[in-house]
Motif scaffolding. Structure first.
Motif, mmCIF file in Angstrom:
data_model
loop_
_atom_site.group_PDB
_atom_site.id
_atom_site.type_symbol
_atom_site.label_atom_id
_atom_site.label_comp_id
_atom_site.label_asym_id
_atom_site.label_seq_id
_atom_site.Cartn_x
_atom_site.Cartn_y
_atom_site.Cartn_z
ATOM 1 N N MET A 9 0.865 -1.179 0.000
ATOM 2 C CA MET A 9 0.000 0.000 0.000
ATOM 3 C C MET A 9 0.899 1.226 0.000
ATOM 4 S SD MET A 9 -3.074 0.197 2.636
ATOM 5 C CE MET A 9 -4.386 1.351 2.568
ATOM 6 N N GLY A 10 0.867 1.978 -1.062
ATOM 7 C CA GLY A 10 1.747 3.148 -1.160
ATOM 8 C C GLY A 10 1.084 4.384 -0.605
ATOM 9 N N SER A 11 1.907 5.366 -0.252
ATOM 10 C CA SER A 11 1.362 6.636 0.250
ATOM 11 C C SER A 11 1.489 7.736 -0.801
ATOM 12 C CB SER A 11 2.098 7.051 1.526
ATOM 13 O OG SER A 11 3.480 7.116 1.269
ATOM 14 N N ASP A 12 1.883 7.363 -2.039
ATOM 15 C CA ASP A 12 2.109 8.377 -3.080
ATOM 16 C C ASP A 12 0.889 8.574 -3.973
ATOM 17 O OD1 ASP A 12 2.138 5.936 -4.198
ATOM 18 O OD2 ASP A 12 4.033 6.145 -5.305
ATOM 19 N N GLY A 13 -0.232 7.896 -3.674
ATOM 20 C CA GLY A 13 -1.437 8.075 -4.479
ATOM 21 C C GLY A 13 -1.486 7.190 -5.710
#
Length: 559
Positions: A14-18
């Protein structure tokens, strides 16, 4: 892991960069291997919770839990509240003993402490029960085949995490006990039980309001869904959601239907806005597994440092044959070891006595030390049980503790039928302290429902040990108020008169002198100390002429 007191939920993929979420199989295997090696470095266990497919590939959730020693375990306290007949004790019997109920009170029989509780089926005392989870998240409670009782020591040895249930009374006449359980036992979370067939009745709102006032996160369990018609169950859930969304609560209700919901709500639960709602049946066992999984994922809310001076609040005392005086309670902060010397107090004069800790038990298991946030019981040397009361504390000598007669608090009145003014008396609950206090002064003339004020209190009976920023509940009959202590005054001399005499002196008329009718002698009498005038009055009344008495009464009206 530090924030979660030794455990955390970690999401891989799960990335936090969108960007798109998910990893392909090769990347996922590499990522999991990296996380596993990190866990080995921090001495933790990696437990796979779930796997789901997103747009770009797989996403996995893991629970990382720190290894604890053989004689140690993570501890989370859950207070169980709700109206009478909501099924609180029955649910705890099913959870802790692993056997389903028969619908006729079979599961709760093992939990009751008193004979009258077994006869009436109503809890009247604060009960304690434990549910142990091992490293894999499996329940380790195994009742013995003979008496059906739990061996707490075995459970604690096998467990990496122990949930302590504080079983509270639902009946209105035991509200005092329930308030003490919520303030004195310092629960991390609150489990509000609602009977699906009865709905939100009686004490349900009272207990919910109490939990909100003490800032304890709440999750709701709706019981008896096997016997409740579908339309009534939906009506109850609709009312419950409306209550939780109301301006007083401002929570986000989430109906938990599957394991995904459990993981999402558990990872967001400590934010205090999310309120999961479980629908369970103690007879058919429906959704009990979801509730167990949720309890396993709960992490303690408070973190403590060992370098702080130790402080322990006492919420019960026992006299054990062959051992002596035993006190139980919660370690608020710091570290207490075997044979440490602590200061016990305050006694009725406000002094603290040095005392040695002879032995320490946690959940009936002997240990060498306890740290902040853990419940424990201590055997004390050379002290009688009668000289210890609930609400006393044991603190490290370097704190130099002071007892407090008077304190100031910011108060919010939740409910009061008329008005509150100075000289009003009510029961103050603050931590494990339970004592009547009088309002001396406040910054408004009178208080009604919904008012806020800064109030100056004074204890009636004995001085107590208080902190600033402690939460307190103030109650008397139907009256309820909550607040925070802002200032405690310790500058009272040790030989100060008990407050009862001072209270009486404000109510009595100015004392009179029997021997002279002059105004000057009246004023002189007022300046003489109260005790002296009382003795003089008692001696003078026996041999006094009735005419002189009448004369002095007339003279008093003139003045």
């Amino acid at each position: 892991m530090e924030e979660g007191c030794g455990e955390t939920i970690y999401v891989v993929g799960m990335g936090s960069d969108g960007g798109d979420w998910g990893l392909n199989e090769a990347d996922m295997a590499a990522a999991v291997a990296t996380v596993r090696s990190l866990c080995e470095q921090v001495d933790g266990d990696l437990i796979h919770l779930r796997e789901r497919t997103e747009t770009a590939g797989q996403v996995r959730d893991f629970l990382i839990r720190r290894h604890v020693g053989e004689l140690d375990f993570l501890e989370v306290r859950v207070a169980v509240v709700g109206n009478v007949d909501a099924g609180k004790s029955t649910l705890l019997g099913v959870l802790t003993h692993g056997e389903l109920d028969n619908g006729r009170g079979f599961a709760r029989q093992k939990l009751f402490r008193h004979k009258h509780e077994m006869e009436s089926g109503r809890t009247s005392s604060v009960g304690n029960d434990i549910l142990g989870f091992d490293q894999e998240g499996q329940v380790v409670n195994k009742p013995d085949s003979h008496g059906g009782s739990l061996d707490w020591t075995k459970i604690c040895e096998k467990s990496s995490k122990v949930i302590t249930f504080i079983d509270l009374a639902g009946h209105e006449k035991y509200l005092k006990t329930t308030v003490f359980g919520m303030t004195g036992h310092l629960p991390d979370f609150c489990m509000l039980m609602v009977g699906s067939n009865a709905g939100i009745v009686g004490m349900t709102k009272e207990h919910l309001g109490l939990a909100l006032a003490l800032n304890v996160p709440v999750f709701v369990v709706v019981t008896k869904i096997d016997m409740c018609p579908a339309n009534i169950l939906q009506e109850t859930l609709k009312l419950l959601q409306r209550l939780l969304k109301s301006p007083g609560c401002r929570k986000i209700p989430v109906l938990v239907q599957n394991k995904d919901d459990v993981i999402v709500t558990a990872s967001n639960f400590s934010s205090e806005r999310v309120c999961p709602i479980f629908q369970i049946s103690n007879v058919s066992g429906e959704n009990i597994d979801l509730l167990k999984m949720f309890l396993n994922l709960l992490s303690s809310r408070t973190s403590y440092r060992d370098d702080q001076p130790a402080e322990f609040q006492i919420d019960d005392t026992y006299s054990v044959p062959g051992v002596g005086t035993v006190v139980s309670g919660t370690t608020l902060r710091g570290l207490i070891r075997l044979n440490d010397t602590m200061l016990l107090g305050p006694d009725p004069l406000g002094t603290f006595l040095p005392i040695a800790v002879k032995s320490i038990h946690r959940k009936r298991m002997p240990v060498k030390e306890v740290r902040g946030g853990q419940t424990a019981s201590f055997a004390l040397k050379k002290i009688k049980r009668s000289s210890i009361r609930k609400g006393m504390v044991m603190v490290a000598p370097r704190l130099n503790p002071q007892a407090t007669w008077e304190f100031e608090a910011e108060i919010l009145v939740l409910h009061h039928p008329t008005t509150i003014s100075p000289r009003y008396q009510a029961m103050v609950h603050c931590g494990s302290i339970r004592q009547t206090a009088t309002i001396l002064t406040m910054n408004r003339e009178c208080l009604r429902t919904g008012d806020k004020a800064s109030v100056h209190f004074r204890f009636i009976k004995t001085p107590e040990y208080l902190h600033c920023e402690q939460r307190l509940v103030f109650r008397e009959g139907r009256t309820k108020a909550v607040g925070t202590i802002t200032k405690s005054t310790n500058n009272l001399p040790s030989n100060s008169k008990p407050p009862q005499i001072k209270m009486q002196s404000t109510k009595k008329a100015p004392p009179r002198r029997e021997d002279g009718p002059s105004i000057a002698s009246e004023e002189a009498a007022v300046t003489i100390s109260l005790t002296a005038t009382q003795t003089a009055a008692q001696q003078g009344e026996g041999d006094e002429d009735p005419q002189v008495k009448e004369g002095s009464k007339e003279n008093k009206t003139i003045t």
